[in-house]
Design a protein around this motif. Structure first.
Motif, PDB file in Angstrom:
ATOM      1  N   ASP A 146      15.023  21.644  70.709  1.00 47.86           N
ATOM      2  CA  ASP A 146      15.654  21.896  72.121  1.00 47.86           C
ATOM      3  C   ASP A 146      16.580  23.083  71.934  1.00 47.86           C
ATOM      4  O   ASP A 146      17.574  23.002  71.451  1.00 47.86           O
ATOM      5  CB  ASP A 146      16.288  20.541  72.327  1.00 47.86           C
ATOM      6  CG  ASP A 146      17.008  20.543  73.575  1.00 47.86           C
ATOM      7  OD1 ASP A 146      16.804  21.329  74.494  1.00 47.86           O
ATOM      8  OD2 ASP A 146      17.772  19.615  73.914  1.00 47.86           O
ATOM      9  N   PRO A 147      16.061  24.069  73.030  1.00 50.91           N
ATOM     10  CA  PRO A 147      16.971  25.470  72.646  1.00 50.91           C
ATOM     11  C   PRO A 147      18.294  25.321  73.467  1.00 50.91           C
ATOM     12  O   PRO A 147      19.140  26.172  73.450  1.00 50.91           O
ATOM     13  CB  PRO A 147      15.961  26.400  73.423  1.00 50.91           C
ATOM     14  CG  PRO A 147      15.096  25.643  74.244  1.00 50.91           C
ATOM     15  CD  PRO A 147      14.877  24.305  73.452  1.00 50.91           C
ATOM     16  N   PHE A 148      18.079  23.988  74.279  1.00 51.87           N
ATOM     17  CA  PHE A 148      19.584  23.962  75.165  1.00 51.87           C
ATOM     18  C   PHE A 148      20.520  23.206  74.353  1.00 51.87           C
ATOM     19  O   PHE A 148      21.637  23.086  74.978  1.00 51.87           O
ATOM     20  CB  PHE A 148      19.215  23.264  76.427  1.00 51.87           C
ATOM     21  CG  PHE A 148      18.250  24.333  77.297  1.00 51.87           C
ATOM     22  CD1 PHE A 148      18.675  25.361  77.855  1.00 51.87           C
ATOM     23  CD2 PHE A 148      16.823  23.671  77.433  1.00 51.87           C
ATOM     24  CE1 PHE A 148      17.612  26.188  78.438  1.00 51.87           C
ATOM     25  CE2 PHE A 148      15.983  24.504  78.026  1.00 51.87           C
ATOM     26  CZ  PHE A 148      16.261  25.778  78.664  1.00 51.87           C
ATOM     27  N   SER A 149      20.334  22.583  73.368  1.00 50.71           N
ATOM     28  CA  SER A 149      21.395  21.595  72.547  1.00 50.71           C
ATOM     29  C   SER A 149      22.532  22.659  72.261  1.00 50.71           C
ATOM     30  O   SER A 149      23.615  21.970  71.871  1.00 50.71           O
ATOM     31  CB  SER A 149      20.708  21.019  71.388  1.00 50.71           C
ATOM     32  OG  SER A 149      20.132  21.993  70.302  1.00 50.71           O
ATOM     33  N   SER A 150      22.474  23.697  72.007  1.00 48.69           N
ATOM     34  CA  SER A 150      23.697  24.598  71.666  1.00 48.69           C
ATOM     35  C   SER A 150      24.289  25.478  72.617  1.00 48.69           C
ATOM     36  O   SER A 150      25.134  26.215  72.511  1.00 48.69           O
ATOM     37  CB  SER A 150      23.279  25.731  70.413  1.00 48.69           C
ATOM     38  OG  SER A 150      22.251  26.536  70.930  1.00 48.69           O
ATOM     39  N   ARG A 178      26.488  24.415  63.507  1.00 48.92           N
ATOM     40  CA  ARG A 178      25.881  23.265  63.810  1.00 48.92           C
ATOM     41  C   ARG A 178      24.658  23.752  64.694  1.00 48.92           C
ATOM     42  O   ARG A 178      24.517  24.087  65.331  1.00 48.92           O
ATOM     43  CB  ARG A 178      26.847  22.308  64.438  1.00 48.92           C
ATOM     44  CG  ARG A 178      26.386  20.791  64.674  1.00 48.92           C
ATOM     45  CD  ARG A 178      27.098  19.806  65.349  1.00 48.92           C
ATOM     46  NE  ARG A 178      26.390  18.931  66.060  1.00 48.92           N
ATOM     47  CZ  ARG A 178      27.037  17.410  65.759  1.00 48.92           C
ATOM     48  NH1 ARG A 178      28.157  17.502  65.671  1.00 48.92           N
ATOM     49  NH2 ARG A 178      26.207  16.790  66.255  1.00 48.92           N
ATOM     50  N   ARG A 179      23.650  23.014  63.948  1.00 46.79           N
ATOM     51  CA  ARG A 179      22.354  22.896  64.518  1.00 46.79           C
ATOM     52  C   ARG A 179      21.542  21.734  64.568  1.00 46.79           C
ATOM     53  O   ARG A 179      21.429  20.947  63.537  1.00 46.79           O
ATOM     54  CB  ARG A 179      21.441  24.150  63.793  1.00 46.79           C
ATOM     55  CG  ARG A 179      20.230  24.542  64.470  1.00 46.79           C
ATOM     56  CD  ARG A 179      20.536  25.569  65.253  1.00 46.79           C
ATOM     57  NE  ARG A 179      19.261  26.256  65.987  1.00 46.79           N
ATOM     58  CZ  ARG A 179      18.552  27.297  65.896  1.00 46.79           C
ATOM     59  NH1 ARG A 179      19.086  27.991  64.708  1.00 46.79           N
ATOM     60  NH2 ARG A 179      17.803  27.426  66.453  1.00 46.79           N
ATOM     61  N   GLN A 180      20.909  21.259  65.685  1.00 48.21           N
ATOM     62  CA  GLN A 180      20.081  19.993  65.688  1.00 48.21           C
ATOM     63  C   GLN A 180      18.705  20.422  65.920  1.00 48.21           C
ATOM     64  O   GLN A 180      18.532  20.979  66.865  1.00 48.21           O
ATOM     65  CB  GLN A 180      20.849  18.942  66.718  1.00 48.21           C
ATOM     66  CG  GLN A 180      22.251  18.650  66.203  1.00 48.21           C
ATOM     67  CD  GLN A 180      22.770  17.464  67.236  1.00 48.21           C
ATOM     68  OE1 GLN A 180      22.796  17.422  68.486  1.00 48.21           O
ATOM     69  NE2 GLN A 180      23.267  16.357  66.625  1.00 48.21           N
ATOM     70  N   LEU A 181      18.019  19.428  65.427  1.00 52.20           N
ATOM     71  CA  LEU A 181      16.443  19.478  65.780  1.00 52.20           C
ATOM     72  C   LEU A 181      15.848  18.091  66.070  1.00 52.20           C
ATOM     73  O   LEU A 181      16.389  17.071  65.192  1.00 52.20           O
ATOM     74  CB  LEU A 181      15.575  20.004  64.564  1.00 52.20           C
ATOM     75  CG  LEU A 181      15.905  21.445  64.699  1.00 52.20           C
ATOM     76  CD1 LEU A 181      16.540  21.838  63.617  1.00 52.20           C
ATOM     77  CD2 LEU A 181      14.354  21.917  64.219  1.00 52.20           C
ATOM     78  N   SER A 182      15.233  17.752  67.166  1.00 49.37           N
ATOM     79  CA  SER A 182      14.471  16.197  67.123  1.00 49.37           C
ATOM     80  C   SER A 182      13.460  16.253  66.214  1.00 49.37           C
ATOM     81  O   SER A 182      12.365  17.053  66.484  1.00 49.37           O
ATOM     82  CB  SER A 182      14.089  16.410  68.543  1.00 49.37           C
ATOM     83  OG  SER A 182      15.240  16.322  69.365  1.00 49.37           O
ATOM     84  N   LEU A 183      13.054  15.362  65.540  1.00 49.47           N
ATOM     85  CA  LEU A 183      11.986  15.202  64.655  1.00 49.47           C
ATOM     86  C   LEU A 183      11.040  14.210  65.410  1.00 49.47           C
ATOM     87  O   LEU A 183      11.367  13.295  65.927  1.00 49.47           O
ATOM     88  CB  LEU A 183      12.324  14.387  63.367  1.00 49.47           C
ATOM     89  CG  LEU A 183      13.560  15.016  62.404  1.00 49.47           C
ATOM     90  CD1 LEU A 183      13.732  14.385  61.424  1.00 49.47           C
ATOM     91  CD2 LEU A 183      12.956  16.465  61.841  1.00 49.47           C
TER      92      LEU A 183
END
Length: 150
Positions: free
Chosen positions: A5-9, A92-97
């Motif tokens: 999700d490129p908009f999470s950051s 911080r970086r998040q990825l949806s699995l």
């Protein structure tokens, strides 16, 4: 499958731009990463130069992989900076699995400023060959019987 999700950051980016004013702490704007699939697993590599290895944290919760790390600012009070471009603070970086990930098998290592995360594909999600059985060639298919109504 992994979804990014490129908009999470976006919030972090906006905060970073607003904090760029004189006299405020600067925080990292970006954690560059690569993600590829090799056979039955994914490999994520993230650049975290100058980060204390003890501050790197990897967390999986409810299908989201979160990577966070912290770079401490230099605390030399007597320094007169001529230029100060290196960011400090928390990355911080998040990825949806996707559903086909074996979250219990995720492993990570940190070496020379690069975090490497191995994300295995769940056994149930791996491609597999389906065996096709063949019927007995002596067995024939009976044709439907017609009933004479007369």
């Amino acid at each position: 499958m992994l979804r990014f999700d490129p908009f999470s950051s976006v919030n972090n980016d906006v905060r970073g731009l607003l904090a760029g004013q004189t006299g405020t702490s600067r925080s990292p704007r970006f954690m560059p990463m690569d993600l590829c699939k090799l056979e039955d697993h994914y490999v994520l590599t993230a650049d975290l130069p100058g980060v204390d290895p003890g501050s790197v944290d990897l967390d999986v919760d409810n299908g989201t992989l979160t990577i966070s790390a912290h770079r401490t600012p230099r605390s030399e009070d007597s320094v007169q900076w001529l230029t100060n471009e290196r960011f400090f603070g928390t990355y911080r970086r998040q990825l949806s699995l996707g559903e086909g990930i074996d979250t219990a098998g995720i492993a990570a290592s940190y070496e020379n400023g690069v975090l490497t995360v191995t994300i295995p594909v769940a056994e149930r999600a791996k491609a597999r060959k389906i065996e096709i059985t063949h019927g007995d060639s002596r067995q024939s298919i009976a044709s439907p019987t017609t009933v004479d109504a007369g």
